[in-house]
Each structure stands twice: as C-alpha cells, then as structure tokens.
Scaffold this active site. Structure first.
Site, short mmCIF file in Angstrom:
data_model
loop_
_atom_site.label_atom_id
_atom_site.label_comp_id
_atom_site.label_asym_id
_atom_site.label_seq_id
_atom_site.Cartn_x
_atom_site.Cartn_y
_atom_site.Cartn_z
CE LYS A 198 -3.44 -2.35 -0.47
NZ LYS A 198 -3.32 -3.75 0.40
C1 LIG Z 1 -9.48 -3.48 -1.50
C2 LIG Z 1 -8.30 -3.61 0.00
N1 LIG Z 1 -9.57 -3.88 1.14
C3 LIG Z 1 -9.52 -4.61 2.23
C4 LIG Z 1 -7.65 -5.24 2.07
C5 LIG Z 1 -7.19 -5.85 3.21
O1 LIG Z 1 -6.16 -5.65 3.54
P1 LIG Z 1 -4.64 -5.74 4.84
O2 LIG Z 1 -4.98 -7.22 3.44
O3 LIG Z 1 -4.22 -4.89 5.07
O4 LIG Z 1 -5.78 -6.70 5.62
C6 LIG Z 1 -7.08 -5.22 1.11
C7 LIG Z 1 -5.93 -5.44 0.96
O5 LIG Z 1 -5.45 -6.07 0.00
C8 LIG Z 1 -7.35 -4.03 0.12
O6 LIG Z 1 -7.01 -4.07 -1.18
#
Ligand SMILES: Cc1ncc(COP(=O)(O)O)c(C=O)c1O
Length: 776
Positions: A198
């Site tokens: 990210k």
């Molecule tokens: C659109 C979206 N929502 C939620 C998440 C979940 O994030 P995390 O991987 O930090 O749990 C991601 C992660 O890739 C994402 O791209």
C-alpha cells in the site's frame, strides 16, 4: 525533513534495502522511530506514545477528529463494522471485485455480504447497490478500487435515502480525492490498510477514521477486547470484541511513513498521467475510467483490454520483462472464497448464512454479478509505483503496444473477403452489426464433425463450404448447414470467398492443404499434429507469418476449464515450485486398418497423435522442456507404436512423465497430476482437485461446462482471432514447438531411450532462422 549527521549513519544501516530494485519504502526515519520505540521499553500501544501519535497525525491529514489504529486493513474494516454493531443476519452490500479483507469482517461480525455489480470503472455500480437493498440491509462498503474513488455522490444519496451506514474501504486509495474531499471522510467511516503493497506501508497494519464520536468510542473499545480501562478494581469488558491493538513498532513505522505519503501519491499521479498519454495512442486497450470528479491515487495502473484475455496479454508482456497482471483477483470474490461459495465458516453451521432461514437463503454462485464476472477477463494492471521512472513508463507502454500488435492482426482480411450479407442476429455485442465470418471445413470425418458442431454454436459464423476427397461426407455436412460441398480443398478455395477454415484432414496432408489455404488468404485452424515433420511445420508457420495470417494449432486442452484453473493456481504460486508431474493420455482404440496406424498418412503412432497435446500442455502449465527420453511399444500388432513413455526434464528442474497409449481398457479419470512443494493438483475432464500444504481437505473446482463447450471455446477463440476482436492465445509458433518436441521423442525412441536435449523454445528464432535459410 532536516537531515542530521546521524542520518548518514541510518542511511548506511539501510543500505541493503536501497540496493534492491523497485520500491524501498523504509529509510532512516523509520529506523530512528523504531529505535525510539525499543528504547521506551514498551511495545504495547496501551501506555505507549507512538501509536497514539500516529493515530493523531493520520486523523490530522484527513482533517477528522478520530482515528483508531489496528493490525491490518481487514481489522480496520472489522473495527468499522464493530462500531455499527449489526445484528446477526443484517446485510452489508459491497463489491465482488476487492480483496477478501473487505468481506472477512462482515462474516466475522455475523452479518451477510450481499454483492452488487460493478460499473465500467470496476467500482460499485450505485444502481445495482440500490437494487440489492432489502429491509435487512445495514450498511454499504464502497471499495475505491486501484485508487479510484467510487461514485460517492450516488452512494451517499442512496445511503441517506435508505438510512444505511456508508463505510469507505480506502485500502487501495490513500489520499485519493472525490470532489475535493479525501476518501475516507465522505462516508461515516473510512478504513485503510498499511499492508506492504500500500501507499503507506508498515508491512501490515490498519486505521479506521470517523467524525462520529460515538463510533470512535466504540472503535477504541473494539480494538481492545471491549475493555473499558478504568484503573484498578474489577475489569469491565463492555461487549464482545477482539484484540486488534497495533504495536508501538508498527506505530513507529507508520508515523515515519506519514510525512512521505503526499509525495508518494503525487509521484504516482505524475507517472500515471505520463502512462495515460502513451497508452492513448495504442489500439485495443484503454485506461480504466477515473470516476467523474475524482482524482485517483493509483495503487496500480488499471487498463481494459478490448479483445479480452488480459491474462494472456500479461503473460506475453512478462516475456519482455514488463510485469503486468491479467484479471486482478481472477474471479469475483464470491467465487474465489470457499467461505462464501461453500459456506465454510464456523464448524458445519454455515453461519451466518443460515441465520435468516427458512425465509431467506443465500447462494454465492456464478451469475450474481454478470458484469464483474465477464469484466475481469479484460482487466490488465501494471504495478506502477513511485519508484518507477519515466523510462520505465515508456518501456511498459512500448511493450504493451508490441504485445497487442503481435497478437491482434487487424480485421483487414475479414473486411476484404466478406460479402455484404444481411447480418445475422449476433449474441455477442462485439460482433453486432458486423457481417458473419465465412468459414469452411476441410476434411469431413469425425474431427471435422466436432468442428462443425462447435461452429454451429458460435456467434455470427456462416459455414459456406466443405471439402473432402470422399464427396458424400462433404455433402452430408453441407446438407446440414446449407453450405456447398467440394471433392477437394483446391476446388473449395477457388469457388468460395473465405475468411477462415478448419483443416481436419489426415496429418500427412496438412502441409499441402494448409499452404494452399494460406495462399488463398484464409486464416487456418489446423488439427493436431500441425504436421508430420518439423520441416513441414516450419514451412507452414513461415507461410502464415509472411501472409500475416493466423495458423492456429488445435491445442484444445488450453481451453479446458480445469487447465485454466490449474494454470492460475500455478501462476499465483499456490503449489510452490513444481517438483514433478505425471500425464497420462490413455484410451482403448484398436487402430487396425485405420489411417492412424498407416504411417504414410499419420506420420507416426501414438506419439505423433497425442504427443502434440501432451507436450503443449506440459509446457503451457509448467514451462519449457529441456530434455527428454522416450521408449515405445506395441500392445497391438500395428505398423506404428501404440504405447509410449516419455520422461521430460523441465528447465525449471522439475520432471514430467508422459504416458501415451491407445491400448488401455480402463484409463484413470485423472489425466494430469502436478506435484509442487506447497501443494498438489489433479486434473480430470470434469474439473480440478487440489490441496495445499496447509489444508486439511482437498478442494474440488468442478467445471461449469461440459467438454463440448470447452471444445467450442477453442473454436470461438479462432473465430475471434480471425475476426480481429480477440487476441491470439495459441499460435503457429506453439505448433512448431510441439512438433520439435515430437521429433525429439522419436529421436530418443530410435536411440533406445537415450536422453535428447531440446533447444530452448524460441519459436521466433525457429521460424525466422528457417526463413533466412529458405530465402537463399
Ligand atoms: C480493497 C482492500 N480491502 C481490504 C484489504 C485488506 O487489507 P489487509 O491485507 O491489510 O488486511 C485490502 C488489502 O489488500 C484491499 O486491497
């Protein structure tokens, strides 16, 4: 930020990371704050300062009063839902094109994900969101995909009208803007992921922001077990909640990252603008539209490939070392996740999907969101980030153009040859209004009939002629379709204006028939083997290359669903490095008296007949073969071998054994077993069965369609490529390569199973090398 003497020291410490290619998000500032965290002797955020500072600063840049840190983006969304406190069985509407991290918290909180379809930007389509609202709907989660904000005006209006909470999942959209407002501040709650990829990264981590004080108070409790910390005395846990507390180490990195975020986003926007300019001149691909009124922050750079099959395009780009990804998550989330598709949630309860039963049931299956299901095939993403240079942007655009051009010859030929006829109703929108493509079948035996049946199912196709030395066979086909029958392919080519033809004659005749057909300016789909010798295959490939026509070998397995599923699994690294594979093509066919057993017509026995499929399939799934050893035998008294065993050493280091036979009465249903260090995949004609190292159970992905439909997919691919609407997924170079491997197998058989090394598969060199030799 002002640099000090000790910055040089920290820079020195970070040197290994700086030497790495690509993104190096962490530096001296992160190290300094990590040191601060460690020196404080307290890494828990309760009583710590760094997470608190990070929360304050994050709220500050978003100009909201409250931010609560957590352990991941998934956790951040769970925190938002925890603030809303839905009842079990409440529905939350969201998009099927997202990371599973958007969905997990809904199910975890005993609410039910309801999927609305997407619009042309692949973000939630507000009209479908409205259609999916029921009395049980509690909230909407808008995911700003790839950094591009959703149509927030429409979603806000819907949420207001139906009194629903609007949560923004900004995991991929840090600092993206919608009508001058930062995402995350438009709905009631905004959620961010700080996972490694990210814009702002702490490896893993998350943040939920809000302007609503009541929500904020509940969020603070929610990340901390519901614990109302009131000093001494009996503890008070106010409601059921997890522990999602961010540690001080993560807080330190987040705090150091925050001042860089604007710069990261600004640079991505600059590079994306540059790429958009360059992509604008390329036919067949266009950037995903940015929502009107929005400014994307480009988590990646997404494009739509108009001819579809973005995965094949990405594969071709990777050959040129430009990393692209086709199809993003591959399938909508409700088809990717067994927790939804098979309702594998809590024990055998299928909870929470059963909590509104018996009146309301939930099924997560194909058909829920047709646009999302169809669209992913066209979606290409380039992993643009702030470390890219303008040269890298230019190279990505150049390779993209080259790969599109190489595989999508223009529709010129179709237009020249097509007679203006009344357009037949066309089921595919891409063909609507265009004249039907004019097809012939040369060779009207059993294989010709398979082709005939598949063409009859294809859209906007006119079967105009059939040729067979046995005229009555051609007449039979013509009687069924209304086309004309001919006793030779030359008569057919002289009489009919064709766009494309299937060649289904005996292999020894392929060379002449294909060369004549190409000479007539007609695209060719040629049954396997492409030829009976490598020299013939090359001559045919060169003719196609020179004429700018398609010569497609009929490698039908590439179009089978279990093969595509296996390829995706392998490409995503699901099986880990491949150790070995075992392929068996076995059947019980007595070839006595048939052309298959006459080497003058067939060119060889089982190796010639099924070797092409076997070798192509192994290389398609597992990569190039470096050497092979083969033995052959005759279970029946034929002039050719009816059984063969080929052992292949792949360039990757893996081994593949290939058993081919016409003489086994009860063959196994599994025809290909692939063993990797992390999992195993078994392919049969009805689906894919696989198990990963960490799983207890085998997973089965049944094919949604039968083998006839899979065969028809190969025909549709050829028709689309001939028409110029689809890029080519298998070409004459693949045919030449398979022939090269067949030849190597026969060389080994003739030298009593000696190992034969096979030259690196560089089909362009194979073909162009021969061109140069021929020209003299
Ligand atoms: C659109 C979206 N929502 C939620 C998440 C979940 O994030 P995390 O991987 O930090 O749990 C991601 C992660 O890739 C994402 O791209």
């Amino acid at each position: 930020m002002r640099r000090t003497v000790s910055d040089a020291f920290w820079d020195y410490l970070m040197k290994p990371a700086r030497q790495r290619a690509g993104r190096t998000p962490y530096g001296a500032d992160e190290l300094r704050l990590l040191r601060t965290a460690l020196l404080s002797q307290n890494l828990c955020s309760v009583g710590g300062q760094l997470v608190r500072d990070f929360e304050g600063a994050f709220a500050g840049i978003h100009d909201v009063p409250y931010a609560v840190a957590s352990t991941s983006g998934t956790a951040a969304i769970h925190v938002a839902l925890g603030a809303l406190d839905p009842n079990p069985g409440d529905e939350v509407i969201t998009t099927p094109i997202t990371d599973l991290g958007t969905i997990i918290p809904i199910v975890q909180q005993n609410a039910i994900p309801v999927f609305a379809d997407v619009d042309d930007s692949f973000n939630l389509d507000p009209r479908d969101v409205e259609r999916k609202i029921t009395p049980r709907t509690k909230a909407i989660i808008a995911v700003h995909l790839f950094g591009n904000p959703c149509d927030m005006d429409a979603l806000t209006a819907i949420a207001k009208a139906h009194r629903l909470a609007l949560i923004e999942d900004c995991s991929q959209a840090h600092l993206a803007e919608y009508r001058q407002r930062l995402v995350g501040t438009i709905g009631e709650l905004g959620c961010f992921s700080f996972q490694q990829s990210k814009h702002l990264t702490t490896g893993d981590g998350g943040m939920t922001i809000t302007a609503n004080r009541a929500y904020a108070e509940r969020m603070k409790l929610f990340v901390d077990k519901g614990w109302a910390r009131r000093g001494f005395g009996a503890r008070a846990y106010l409601f059921h909640a997890p522990n999602y507390r961010m540690t001080e180490l993560v807080g330190a990195v987040g705090l150091a990252q925050l001042p860089k975020l604007r710069q990261v986003v600004a640079r991505r926007r600059e590079l994306a603008a540059l790429l958009s300019e360059q992509v604008a001149g390329i036919d067949g691909v266009s950037p995903l539209p940015v929502t009107p009124g929005a400014i994307s922050s480009y988590w990646t750079y997404p494009l739509v490939v108009s001819g579809g099959n973005a995965a094949a395009l990405a594969d071709r780009m990777r050959v040129h070392r430009v990393w692209a990804s086709g199809g993003y998550i591959g399938k909508p989330m409700y088809l990717c996740s067994e927790s939804l598709a098979a309702k594998k949630t809590f024990g055998t309860s299928q909870w929470p999907f059963t909590c509104n039963e018996p009146e309301i049931t939930y099924e997560y299956k194909a058909g829920l969101c047709p646009k999302a299901e169809a669209g992913l095939d066209r979606l290409l993403t380039l992993p643009l980030d702030e470390s890219w240079t303008s040269e890298r942007v230019a190279r990505a655009a150049e390779v993209l153009a080259r790969c599109l051009e190489a595989k999508s010859p223009s529709t010129r030929r179709v237009a020249v040859n097509s007679r203006p006829v009344a357009a037949a109703p066309a089921p595919h929108s891409s063909t609507t209004g265009s004249p039907p493509i004019r097809i012939a079948i040369i060779g009207c035996g059993q294989m010709g009939r398979w082709h005939l049946n598949a063409y009859q199912r294809a859209a906007n196709v006119e079967l105009v002629g059939f040729a067979d030395t046995n005229l009555s066979a051609a007449e039979q086909f013509a009687a069924e379709t209304g086309g004309h029958a001919y006793a030779s392919h030359r008569e057919l080519l002289a009489a009919e204006q064709l766009d494309a033809a299937s060649v289904c004659v005996v292999p020894a005749a392929h060379r002449q028939v294909v060369l004549d057909t190409l000479e007539a300016g007609v695209h060719v789909l040629c049954e396997k083997p492409l030829a009976t010798s490598l020299g013939d295959a090359r001559a045919m490939a060169i003719a196609a290359h020179r004429k700018g026509l398609h010569l497609v070998p009929a490698f039908k397995f590439r179009f089978f669903e279990e093969v595509r599923e296996a390829r995706t699994l392998i490409d995503r690294g699901g099986l880990g490095p491949i150790v070995s594979a075992r392929l068996i093509f076995a059947c019980d066919l007595d070839m006595t008296g048939r052309w298959y057993a006459d080497p003058r017509l067939s060119g060889g026995g089982i190796v010639m007949d099924n070797g092409a499929h076997a070798f192509d399939l192994i290389e398609f799934l597992l990569g190039p073969i470096g050497s092979m050893a083969a033995t052959a035998s005759r279970a029946r008294p034929l002039d050719v071998e009816d059984t063969a065993l080929v052992t292949c050493a792949l360039r990757s280091g893996a081994t593949a054994t290939i058993h081919l036979t016409w003489s086994v009465a009860a063959p196994p249903t599994t025809y290909l077993e692939i063993y990797g260090q992390q999992g195993t995949a078994l392919l049969d004609l009805h689906g894919l069965t696989f198990k990963l190292a960490t799983w207890q159970e085998w997973k089965r992905v049944p094919n949604p369609s039968d083998t006839k439909t899979a065969f028809a997919r190969q025909i549709n691919h050829f028709v689309g490529a001939a028409r110029g609407t689809d890029s080519l997924a298998v070409s004459h170079t693949d045919g030449v390569r398979a022939q090269q491997l067949i030849e190597a197998a026969y060389d080994s058989i003739q030298s009593d199973g000696a190992s034969i090394s096979v030259r690196e598969a560089d089909p362009l060199v194979l073909v162009s090398g021969f061109t140069a030799a021929n020209a003299s």
